[in-house]
Design a protein around this motif. Structure first.
Motif, PDB file in Angstrom:
ATOM      1  N   LEU A  96       0.915  -1.268   0.054  1.00  0.00           N
ATOM      2  CA  LEU A  96      -0.027   0.018  -0.053  1.00  0.00           C
ATOM      3  C   LEU A  96       0.918   1.132   0.057  1.00  0.00           C
ATOM      4  N   PHE A  97       0.395   2.179  -0.716  1.00  0.00           N
ATOM      5  CA  PHE A  97       1.274   3.497  -0.541  1.00  0.00           C
ATOM      6  C   PHE A  97       0.962   4.366   0.935  1.00  0.00           C
ATOM      7  N   PRO A  98       2.269   4.294   1.551  1.00  0.00           N
ATOM      8  CA  PRO A  98       1.985   4.662   2.823  1.00  0.00           C
ATOM      9  C   PRO A  98       1.777   6.234   2.788  1.00  0.00           C
ATOM     10  N   HIS A  99       1.940   6.958   1.968  1.00  0.00           N
ATOM     11  CA  HIS A  99       1.498   8.355   2.020  1.00  0.00           C
ATOM     12  C   HIS A  99       0.057   8.753   1.358  1.00  0.00           C
ATOM     13  N   TYR A 100      -0.727   7.494   1.144  1.00  0.00           N
ATOM     14  CA  TYR A 100      -1.880   7.604   0.634  1.00  0.00           C
ATOM     15  C   TYR A 100      -3.147   7.361   1.683  1.00  0.00           C
ATOM     16  N   TYR A 104      -4.866   6.200   7.173  1.00  0.00           N
ATOM     17  CA  TYR A 104      -3.498   5.817   6.467  1.00  0.00           C
ATOM     18  C   TYR A 104      -3.012   4.503   6.897  1.00  0.00           C
ATOM     19  N   ASP A 108      -0.790   2.990   8.188  1.00  0.00           N
ATOM     20  CA  ASP A 108       0.037   2.766   9.216  1.00  0.00           C
ATOM     21  C   ASP A 108      -0.763   2.701  10.564  1.00  0.00           C
ATOM     22  N   VAL A 117       6.254  -1.421  -2.201  1.00  0.00           N
ATOM     23  CA  VAL A 117       5.489  -0.280  -2.663  1.00  0.00           C
ATOM     24  C   VAL A 117       5.668  -0.088  -4.245  1.00  0.00           C
ATOM     25  N   ALA A 148       4.334  -2.868  -6.482  1.00  0.00           N
ATOM     26  CA  ALA A 148       2.803  -2.851  -6.358  1.00  0.00           C
ATOM     27  C   ALA A 148       2.526  -1.632  -7.533  1.00  0.00           C
ATOM     28  N   VAL A 157       4.690   8.305  -6.374  1.00  0.00           N
ATOM     29  CA  VAL A 157       5.057   7.384  -5.329  1.00  0.00           C
ATOM     30  C   VAL A 157       6.450   7.950  -4.944  1.00  0.00           C
ATOM     31  N   LEU A 216       7.441  10.188  -1.419  1.00  0.00           N
ATOM     32  CA  LEU A 216       8.186   9.658  -0.521  1.00  0.00           C
ATOM     33  C   LEU A 216       9.331   9.958  -0.083  1.00  0.00           C
ATOM     34  N   ALA A 218       3.151  14.356   6.818  1.00  0.00           N
ATOM     35  CA  ALA A 218       2.012  14.132   5.887  1.00  0.00           C
ATOM     36  C   ALA A 218       1.832  12.801   5.539  1.00  0.00           C
ATOM     37  N   HIS A 219       2.907  11.776   5.761  1.00  0.00           N
ATOM     38  CA  HIS A 219       2.274  10.464   5.640  1.00  0.00           C
ATOM     39  C   HIS A 219       2.937   9.668   6.925  1.00  0.00           C
ATOM     40  N   HIS A 220       2.895  10.258   8.029  1.00  0.00           N
ATOM     41  CA  HIS A 220       2.989   9.754   9.280  1.00  0.00           C
ATOM     42  C   HIS A 220       4.440   9.394   9.379  1.00  0.00           C
TER      43      HIS A 220
END
Lengths: 217, 210
Positions: free
Chosen positions: A56-60, A102, A104, B111, B114, B129, B133, B208-210
């Motif tokens: 999975l995209f962690p930032h999505y 998210y 996580d 990631v 996928a 992506v 990231l 932004a993405h934890h």
């Protein structure tokens, strides 16, 4: 169901189907057309893909992950929104609760469900699944297997499923392709598989039966 | 000291402006060149040694020496600020290229796999992506480079490119600490502020993405 030990070529076979790997000899046909003849991007968006590590995209958010392929395919936003709700419902994650989270912020089992939802996102006719439930604890795995079986009975997709777990192959498969050191040993229905006198097949069945032994005493 | 600062506040402002200009343009150029180069290295890993190696060599040349060496060059040497910006850009490149490369390489293999398997094109993989990231690692590289270049830019005054180094060199010649500090303190403040701002940006990108 592609069944076999590590290194027997299950994952390689899977990756040949969506062009992550290229065949050094021979052809792979998808819907009657050789993979080499397909537009590779079109082919991949035509095939859902779910793997053990999920990817999975962690930032999505969950919503954006599931909407990935529909967005790439430029579906109208309204349709995407409806589809995301629908697919999340299918995999047992109510959108109201999960859509904005998210990856996580989810448990392993929930992430795996999102992975499946993402693979189903654009309603592809074909699904490739590489040990999708392999990393889960036994209870969660059993639950997801059961749900996946029910889902598959409803959706009727062409699924190519990699596993090294005999019970999973017997539970979920219509046909079990047994692989051994890079080649296909044989293809069986689950019924054929448990009755076949073939030596290699017997070893798998006996290994499976050994785990069932306790129930017969 | 404060009297000197008060008496020269207009000149301090002018030189601070020049300093900002030297650093700002150099950093913009280094970002514009460094990030694409770093991305290129992830696509052509064979070039990594050559690109990072030649950049490391540049890093080992003392700043003053590099300014001096570039001085006789035809177009570059014609204007001091042009030459200074060129040299500062060279120094800023390495951390930016390196962090871009490391940041993108650090994207987890499943990631990326996928993403490719779901039918993202190479460009979509990069923009949707890899860059998001890698963003906080890239900003970390820009941050290191910025702080370094703000300090290094004081040397640009030696070749007449202006900036806060003017005060420092003048103070050294006059053996006057007040004059040196009139250059050193604003430069240090500038470095601290730039560092703080970029740290903030980095934290936001991480969150932004934890």
């Amino acid at each position: 169901m592609l069944l076999g030990p590590s290194g027997s070529g299950k994952t390689t076979t899977l990756k040949l189907i969506n062009g992550l790997l290229t065949a050094s000899a021979g052809r792979v046909l998808v819907e009657g057309r050789s993979v080499a003849e397909w537009d590779i991007t079109e082919l991949r968006r035509h095939i859902g893909y779910a793997i053990q590590e999920v990817g999975l995209f962690p930032h999505y958010t969950v919503e954006k992950n599931v909407a990935l392929v529909p967005r790439l395919e430029r579906w109208p936003e309204e349709k995407i929104h409806k589809r995301v709700q629908e697919v999340l419902q299918m995999v047992g994650l109510p959108a109201a609760e999960f859509a904005s989270r998210y990856p996580d912020e989810l448990s392993g089992g929930q992430r795996q469900r999102v992975g499946l939802a993402r693979a189903l996102g654009a309603d592809p006719p074909i699904l490739l699944m590489d040990e999708p439930f392999g990393a889960l604890d036994p209870l969660t795995r059993a639950e997801l297997q059961k749900e996946f079986k029910r889902l598959q009975q409803r959706l009727r997709k062409t699924v190519v499923f990699v596993t090294h777990d005999v019970s999973e192959a017997l539970l979920l498969g219509n046909r079990i392709a047994l692989m051994e050191s890079g080649s296909l040993h044989g293809v069986y229905t689950p019924q054929e598989f448990v009755t076949k006198p073939d030596a290699l097949v017997r070893r798998y069945v006996e290994a499976f039966q050994a785990t069932q032994h306790i129930f017969q005493t | 000291m404060l009297e000197f600062f008060a008496a020269h506040k207009r000149e301090i402002a002018t030189l601070t402006g020049e300093h900002l200009w030297l650093v700002g343009i150099s950093m913009l150029l280094a970002i514009a060149v460094g990030i694409p180069l770093g991305i290129l290295l992830t696509r052509r890993p064979g070039w990594k040694t050559a690109v990072l190696g030649s950049n490391s060599v540049i890093q080992t040349i003392p700043g003053l020496a590099l300014f001096g060496l570039l001085l006789p060059l035809p177009w570059l040497g014609a204007r001091a600020d042009r030459l200074a910006i060129f040299a500062l850009t060279l120094y800023a490149l390495l951390p930016i290229i390196q962090n871009t490369y490391v940041g993108i390489s650090g994207v987890a293999a499943p990631v990326r796999e996928a993403a490719v398997a779901m039918g993202l094109t190479n460009r979509q993989l990069l923009w949707q992506v890899e860059l998001p990231l890698a963003a906080n690692v890239i900003v970390a590289g820009v941050r290191v480079a910025t702080v370094f270049v703000i300090g290094l830019a004081t040397i640009a005054a030696a070749i007449g490119a202006g900036g806060l180094g003017e005060f420092i060199f003048r103070g050294l010649a006059m053996v006057n600490n007040d004059v040196i500090l009139a250059g050193a303190i604003p430069a240090a403040l500038m470095a601290l502020i730039a560092d703080g701002m970029l740290a903030l940006l980095q934290r936001r990108l991480t969150r932004a993405h934890h």
